[in-house]
Design an enzyme around this catalytic site. Sequence first.
Site, PDB file in Angstrom:
ATOM      1  N   GLY A  85     -80.103 -17.178 -48.998  1.00 46.16           N
ATOM      2  CA  GLY A  85     -81.495 -17.547 -48.732  1.00 46.16           C
ATOM      3  C   GLY A  85     -81.611 -18.955 -48.179  1.00 46.16           C
ATOM      4  NE  ARG A 142     -88.579 -17.797 -46.204  1.00 48.54           N
ATOM      5  CZ  ARG A 142     -89.471 -17.686 -47.194  1.00 48.54           C
ATOM      6  NH1 ARG A 142     -90.301 -18.678 -47.458  1.00 48.54           N
ATOM      7  NH2 ARG A 142     -89.539 -16.578 -47.906  1.00 48.54           N
ATOM      8  CB  VAL A 184     -78.633 -11.251 -52.666  1.00 49.29           C
ATOM      9  CG1 VAL A 184     -78.251 -12.291 -51.621  1.00 49.29           C
ATOM     10  CG2 VAL A 184     -80.085 -11.419 -53.114  1.00 49.29           C
ATOM     11  CG  ASN A 208     -81.914 -21.100 -52.469  1.00 46.66           C
ATOM     12  OD1 ASN A 208     -82.648 -21.813 -53.136  1.00 46.66           O
ATOM     13  ND2 ASN A 208     -82.321 -20.583 -51.311  1.00 46.66           N
ATOM     14  CB  SER A 258     -87.231 -21.839 -62.104  1.00 42.33           C
ATOM     15  OG  SER A 258     -88.556 -22.316 -62.267  1.00 42.33           O
ATOM     16  CE1 TYR A 274     -88.761 -17.276 -58.954  1.00 50.44           C
ATOM     17  CE2 TYR A 274     -89.641 -18.909 -60.479  1.00 50.44           C
ATOM     18  CZ  TYR A 274     -88.916 -18.599 -59.344  1.00 50.44           C
ATOM     19  OH  TYR A 274     -88.344 -19.603 -58.609  1.00 50.44           O
ATOM     20  CB  ALA A 325     -87.444 -12.162 -67.306  1.00 50.40           C
ATOM     21  CE  LYS A 349     -85.438 -18.423 -59.770  1.00 46.24           C
ATOM     22  NZ  LYS A 349     -84.365 -18.659 -58.793  1.00 46.24           N
ATOM     23  CB  ILE A 381     -89.976 -27.981 -55.357  1.00 43.81           C
ATOM     24  CG1 ILE A 381     -89.116 -28.302 -56.596  1.00 43.81           C
ATOM     25  CG2 ILE A 381     -89.335 -28.520 -54.079  1.00 43.81           C
ATOM     26  CD1 ILE A 381     -88.838 -29.758 -56.854  1.00 43.81           C
TER      27      ILE A 381
END
Length: 244
Positions: free
Chosen positions: A9, A12, A61, A87, A139, A152, A154, A156, A185
């Site tokens: 990833g 960008r 992935v 990533n 994260s 998300y 779970a 991370k 970020i």
Amino acid sequence: MNKVAFITGGARGIGKSIAITLAESGYDIVINYRTENEELQNTKKEIEQKGIKCLTVKGDVSNFEDCEKFTKEIIEEYGKIDVLVNNAGITKDTLLMRMKKEDFTDVIDTNLVGTFNVTKNVISYMIKARSGKIINISSVVGIAGNAGQTNYSASKAGIIGFTKSLAKEVASRGILVNAVAPGFIETSMTDVLKEEIKEEISKTIPLKRIGTSKDVANLVKFLASDESSYITGQVINVDGGMLM
């Protein structure tokens, strides 16, 4: 011969910043992508303008066979992978009451299963070389949780457990495995937020500012370097003190 860094990833956002920062440090770069787009070509061009080789490999992935295929492509081109940065990630935010099953499984499959799929295919080459750095992008929500992000968070949190376990498995082979946990970020995802919302978020951060992708990339650069040779199994927050 340059070291080779593979960033999933990496076209960008935080991934692009990591790819460019490592290119500036002299690594040859590999970027994985799912669909061909202008951002990918711009990132590749930016890296190559620095006199650095940049290979792009297509694949999802979350698909193990895709990961097998593009790992072989990288080895055929470079003969090695010195640094792997997992990533690639997606979000499908909503409250659990409204979350569809595929909203949960899609995020887990890309973020967590994707980290397994790529690492599983790369690790044998690192073991053979008896060296390597694996840096997984987690994260702060994987540590603290966040309403509307059960899927998300779970995924991370799973990456953190995966990182610590793998670090114990491969330390004797000279491979170091760490996780980076970004806070809030600035990326294209946060660009859509109104300025007043960003200001409110900034007030909750001890450093009183939203982080940049370069803040994350600088830590990844350190963890990829020889200067971090006694650090493994760690989760390092890049969050301006948010979870302090």
